[in-house]
Design an enzyme around this catalytic site. Structure first.
Site, PDB file in Angstrom:
ATOM      1  N   SER A 115       0.866  -1.181   0.000  1.00 51.42           N
ATOM      2  CA  SER A 115       0.000   0.000   0.000  1.00 51.42           C
ATOM      3  C   SER A 115       0.898   1.224   0.000  1.00 51.42           C
ATOM      4  CB  SER A 115      -0.860   0.013   1.262  1.00 51.42           C
ATOM      5  OG  SER A 115      -1.386   1.326   1.477  1.00 51.42           O
ATOM      6  N   TYR A 133      -1.852  -1.292  10.331  1.00 51.63           N
ATOM      7  CA  TYR A 133      -1.910  -1.619   8.904  1.00 51.63           C
ATOM      8  C   TYR A 133      -0.641  -1.131   8.196  1.00 51.63           C
ATOM      9  CZ  TYR A 133      -3.765  -1.548   4.072  1.00 51.63           C
ATOM     10  OH  TYR A 133      -3.983  -1.723   2.728  1.00 51.63           O
ATOM     11  N   LYS A 141       2.191  -3.288   6.097  1.00 47.48           N
ATOM     12  CA  LYS A 141       2.561  -3.083   4.692  1.00 47.48           C
ATOM     13  C   LYS A 141       4.051  -2.754   4.566  1.00 47.48           C
ATOM     14  CE  LYS A 141      -1.441  -3.925   2.740  1.00 47.48           C
ATOM     15  NZ  LYS A 141      -1.623  -5.144   1.916  1.00 47.48           N
ATOM     16  N   VAL A 192      -8.344   3.105  -3.656  1.00 50.54           N
ATOM     17  CA  VAL A 192      -9.212   2.653  -4.741  1.00 50.54           C
ATOM     18  C   VAL A 192     -10.508   2.175  -4.091  1.00 50.54           C
ATOM     19  CG1 VAL A 192      -9.508   0.944  -6.573  1.00 50.54           C
ATOM     20  CG2 VAL A 192      -7.251   1.943  -6.175  1.00 50.54           C
ATOM     21  N   THR A 237     -13.131  -0.079  -3.143  1.00 57.27           N
ATOM     22  CA  THR A 237     -13.432  -1.522  -3.125  1.00 57.27           C
ATOM     23  C   THR A 237     -14.187  -1.794  -1.829  1.00 57.27           C
ATOM     24  OG1 THR A 237     -11.450  -2.104  -1.866  1.00 57.27           O
ATOM     25  CG2 THR A 237     -11.219  -2.081  -4.262  1.00 57.27           C
ATOM     26  N   TYR A 274      -5.205  13.703  -5.258  1.00 60.61           N
ATOM     27  CA  TYR A 274      -4.691  12.786  -6.283  1.00 60.61           C
ATOM     28  C   TYR A 274      -4.547  13.540  -7.610  1.00 60.61           C
ATOM     29  CZ  TYR A 274      -5.383   8.683  -3.322  1.00 60.61           C
ATOM     30  OH  TYR A 274      -5.295   7.762  -2.316  1.00 60.61           O
TER      31      TYR A 274
HETATM   32  N1  LIG Z   1      -8.616  -0.401  -1.817  1.00 63.16           N
HETATM   33  C1  LIG Z   1      -7.618   0.396  -1.496  1.00 63.16           C
HETATM   34  O1  LIG Z   1      -7.780   1.612  -1.427  1.00 63.16           O
HETATM   35  C2  LIG Z   1      -6.249  -0.179  -1.207  1.00 63.16           C
HETATM   36  C3  LIG Z   1      -5.179   0.740  -1.096  1.00 63.16           C
HETATM   37  C4  LIG Z   1      -3.897   0.235  -0.853  1.00 63.16           C
HETATM   38  C5  LIG Z   1      -3.703  -1.131  -0.727  1.00 63.16           C
HETATM   39  N2  LIG Z   1      -4.758  -2.004  -0.831  1.00 63.16           N
HETATM   40  C6  LIG Z   1      -4.487  -3.431  -0.701  1.00 63.16           C
HETATM   41  O2  LIG Z   1      -4.983  -4.080  -1.851  1.00 63.16           O
HETATM   42  C7  LIG Z   1      -5.314  -5.432  -1.531  1.00 63.16           C
HETATM   43  C8  LIG Z   1      -6.708  -5.736  -2.055  1.00 63.16           C
HETATM   44  O3  LIG Z   1      -7.647  -4.941  -1.368  1.00 63.16           O
HETATM   45  P1  LIG Z   1      -9.084  -4.553  -1.955  1.00 63.16           P
HETATM   46  O4  LIG Z   1      -9.174  -3.090  -1.904  1.00 63.16           O
HETATM   47  O5  LIG Z   1      -9.291  -5.268  -3.231  1.00 63.16           O
HETATM   48  O6  LIG Z   1     -10.007  -5.106  -0.786  1.00 63.16           O
HETATM   49  P2  LIG Z   1     -11.279  -6.070  -0.738  1.00 63.16           P
HETATM   50  O7  LIG Z   1     -12.151  -5.830  -1.925  1.00 63.16           O
HETATM   51  O8  LIG Z   1     -11.836  -5.906   0.612  1.00 63.16           O
HETATM   52  O9  LIG Z   1     -10.616  -7.505  -0.883  1.00 63.16           O
HETATM   53  C9  LIG Z   1      -9.829  -8.056   0.143  1.00 63.16           C
HETATM   54  C10 LIG Z   1      -9.603  -9.504  -0.185  1.00 63.16           C
HETATM   55  O10 LIG Z   1      -8.776 -10.082   0.832  1.00 63.16           O
HETATM   56  C11 LIG Z   1      -9.332 -11.301   1.218  1.00 63.16           C
HETATM   57  N3  LIG Z   1      -9.040 -11.635   2.604  1.00 63.16           N
HETATM   58  C12 LIG Z   1      -9.114 -10.833   3.687  1.00 63.16           C
HETATM   59  N4  LIG Z   1      -8.844 -11.543   4.798  1.00 63.16           N
HETATM   60  C13 LIG Z   1      -8.599 -12.812   4.394  1.00 63.16           C
HETATM   61  C14 LIG Z   1      -8.285 -14.017   5.069  1.00 63.16           C
HETATM   62  N5  LIG Z   1      -8.175 -14.063   6.410  1.00 63.16           N
HETATM   63  N6  LIG Z   1      -8.103 -15.143   4.339  1.00 63.16           N
HETATM   64  C15 LIG Z   1      -8.238 -15.128   2.991  1.00 63.16           C
HETATM   65  N7  LIG Z   1      -8.539 -14.025   2.310  1.00 63.16           N
HETATM   66  C16 LIG Z   1      -8.719 -12.889   2.994  1.00 63.16           C
HETATM   67  C17 LIG Z   1     -10.830 -11.110   1.047  1.00 63.16           C
HETATM   68  O11 LIG Z   1     -11.420 -12.393   0.935  1.00 63.16           O
HETATM   69  P3  LIG Z   1     -12.883 -12.752   1.643  1.00 63.16           P
HETATM   70  O12 LIG Z   1     -13.719 -11.532   1.434  1.00 63.16           O
HETATM   71  O13 LIG Z   1     -13.324 -13.941   0.865  1.00 63.16           O
HETATM   72  O14 LIG Z   1     -12.568 -13.022   3.042  1.00 63.16           O
HETATM   73  C18 LIG Z   1     -10.900 -10.303  -0.225  1.00 63.16           C
HETATM   74  O15 LIG Z   1     -10.896 -11.141  -1.359  1.00 63.16           O
HETATM   75  C19 LIG Z   1      -5.162  -5.551  -0.020  1.00 63.16           C
HETATM   76  O16 LIG Z   1      -3.923  -6.150   0.271  1.00 63.16           O
HETATM   77  C20 LIG Z   1      -5.174  -4.114   0.457  1.00 63.16           C
HETATM   78  O17 LIG Z   1      -4.471  -3.971   1.660  1.00 63.16           O
HETATM   79  C21 LIG Z   1      -6.032  -1.538  -1.067  1.00 63.16           C
END
Ligand SMILES: NC(=O)c1ccc[n+]([C@@H]2O[C@H](COP(=O)([O-])OP(=O)(O)OC[C@H]3O[C@@H](n4cnc5c(N)ncnc54)[C@H](OP(=O)(O)O)[C@@H]3O)[C@@H](O)[C@H]2O)c1
Lengths: 65, 267
Positions: free
Chosen positions: B158, B171, B175, B203, B205, B225
Site C-alpha cells: 500500500s 496496517y 505493509k 481505490v 473496493t 490525487y
Molecule cells: N482499496 C484500497 O484503497 C487499497 C489501497 C492500498 C492497498 N490495498 C491493498 O490491496 C489489496 C486488495 O484490497 P481490496 O481493496 O481489493 O479489498 P477487498 O475488496 O476488501 O478484498 C480483500 C480480499 O482479501 C481477502 N481476505 C481478507 N482476509 C482474508 C483471510 N483471512 N483469508 C483469505 N482471504 C482474505 C478477502 O477475501 P474474503 O472476502 O473472501 O474473506 C478479499 O478477497 C489488499 O492487500 C489491500 O491492503 C487496497
C-alpha cells in the site's frame, strides 16, 4: 458499556448528560476509536457524522441500542 | 492483453500439468476488489487459482473468468497461519498443478487509533498481510510440491508503506513489513524468481467502501490525487507488467500506483 466509553474518553466515569465535545481528548481520532469500538462490540456501523450529531454520552449510547 | 505476460502464459508448458498447457497463477484475495479484477483478467491467458474465505464470492469470481470450469478455488482463511502450509500442500497434491505466478492480494485493514490497538489486532493484520504471503512463497519454492515452476511474485502492499497517517499504525506497519519481506526474498530467490510489490493508493473496493460514504472525503481525494480517482484495473496493469518477462530485470522494487498521491506536496 459506560466503563468502556469512559476508557475511550480517558476519564474515570461518564454520565448520560456529558457533552461529547467537552471532553478534553475529543478529536477526530477519538471519534474513529468510538466508531471502531461500536463496530467491534456492538456490530454497529457509525459514521463520524452520527457520532457528532449524538452530542452527549446518552445520545451516543442510544445509537448502540 | 495480448502482449507480455499473456503471450508468455500461452507459451508455457509443464509436462506435469496434464490437462493443459497454460501456466497457473495463484491469487489470494480473489473474492473481491483488486484480486477479483486480476483473477478475471489473468484467466484469459492463465489457469487461475482463486483464494479467499467467502465461498460464494469466490464462485462469483470464477463465473466471471474465462473458462470458469478450468479455474480452481482454494478456499482458506489465511489468518490461520499454523495450518496454512499443510492445507496448501493438500490442495496442490489433490490437483496436481504447478504454479508459476503468485499475487498476494488478500489484505486485512482496520484503521484503529493507538488507544484501540491490541496485540490481537497486530496478529490478525500481520497473519493475513505478511505471514501468509511469506508461507505461500515458501510452499511454492518447495521442489517436491512445485518443482521449479515459480517465476515471479507480486505482493500487494500500500502507499502507506513509506508514509504515515492517523489510525494507520498497525496496517501501515504490516505493509512496511510486506515490502521488507519483498526485498529480502528478491535477493534470496534470485535469479530464478523475481519478487516485487505494488503499492496502490486509495481505490474504491469493499475494503474502503465505508470511507467513500463521506462526500467530503471524495472531494478531498479529488484534489489530493493529481491523476484523480483510480480503478482496480490500474492495479492489474502494474501487476501484469511486473509478472511478465518485460520486467525480467526488475526485482526487489516497490511499484507505486497511486495517481501521484504520495508525491503531491501542494500545500
Ligand atoms: N482499496 C484500497 O484503497 C487499497 C489501497 C492500498 C492497498 N490495498 C491493498 O490491496 C489489496 C486488495 O484490497 P481490496 O481493496 O481489493 O479489498 P477487498 O475488496 O476488501 O478484498 C480483500 C480480499 O482479501 C481477502 N481476505 C481478507 N482476509 C482474508 C483471510 N483471512 N483469508 C483469505 N482471504 C482474505 C478477502 O477475501 P474474503 O472476502 O473472501 O474473506 C478479499 O478477497 C489488499 O492487500 C489491500 O491492503 C487496497
Amino acid at each position: 458499556m459506560k466503563e468502556q466509553l469512559a476508557e475511550l474518553l480517558e476519564v474515570d466515569e461518564v454520565k448520560d448528560s456529558d457533552v461529547l465535545k467537552d471532553f478534553e481528548c475529543w478529536d477526530s481520532l477519538t471519534i474513529l476509536s468510538i466508531i471502531a469500538w461500536a463496530s467491534e462490540n456492538y456490530g454497529k456501523t457509525l459514521l463520524a457524522k452520527d457520532v457528532n450529531e449524538a452530542k452527549t454520552v446518552g445520545g451516543l449510547l442510544a445509537l448502540l441500542q | 492483453m495480448g502482449y507480455g505476460f499473456g503471450d508468455e502464459c500461452r507459451r508455457r508448458f509443464y509436462s506435469t500439468v496434464s490437462m493443459e498447457n497454460k501456466a497457473c497463477i495463484l491469487i489470494t484475495g480473489a473474492s473481491s476488489g483488486m484480486g477479483r479484477e486480476m483473477a478475471v483478467r489473468f484467466s484469459a491467458v492463465c489457469r487461475v487459482i482463486l483464494n479467499g474465505r467467502d465461498t460464494k464470492r469466490l464462485e462469483e469470481t470464477r463465473q466471471l473468468c474465462t473458462n470458469p470450469a478450468e479455474q480452481l478455488i482454494w478456499q482458506y482463511d489465511l489468518a490461520k497461519v499454523e495450518e496454512l502450509e499443510s492445507s496448501f500442500a493438500a490442495f496442490m497434491s489433490a490437483h496436481q498443478i504447478r504454479i508459476s505466478y503468485f499475487v498476494h492480494c488478500a489484505g486485512f485493514m482496520k484503521t484503529y487509533p493507538l488507544k484501540m490497538v491490541t496485540a490481537g489486532l497486530f496478529q490478525d493484520t500481520f497473519n493475513v498481510n505478511v505471514i501468509s504471503g511469506a508461507l505461500l512463497i515458501k510452499s511454492l519454492m518447495n521442489r517436491k510440491m512445485n518443482d521449479t515452476a515459480l517465476k515471479s511474485v507480486v505482493l500487494i502492499s500500500s502507499n502507506i508503506s513509506n508514509f504515515g497517517a492517523k489510525a494507520f499504525s498497525v496496517y501501515g506497519a504490516s505493509k512496511g513489513a510486506v515490502d521488507a519481506l519483498m526485498r529480502s526474498l528478491a535477493v534470496e530467490l534470485a535469479p530464478r524468481v523475481r519478487v516485487n510489490s505494488v503499492l496502490p493508493g486509495g481505490v474504491r473496493t469493499a475494503m474502503t467502501e465505508h470511507m467513500y460514504q463521506d462526500q467530503e472525503l471524495i472531494n478531498r481525494m479529488a484534489t489530493a490525487y493529481p491523476l484523480g480517482l483510480g480503478r482496480v484495473g490500474d492495479i492489474y496493469e502494474a501487476v501484469n507488467f511486473l509478472l511478465s518477462d518485460k520486467a525480467r530485470w526488475v526485482t526487489g522494487q516497490q511499484f507505486i500506483v497511486d495517481g501521484g498521491r504520495t508525491i503531491n506536496i501542494t500545500g
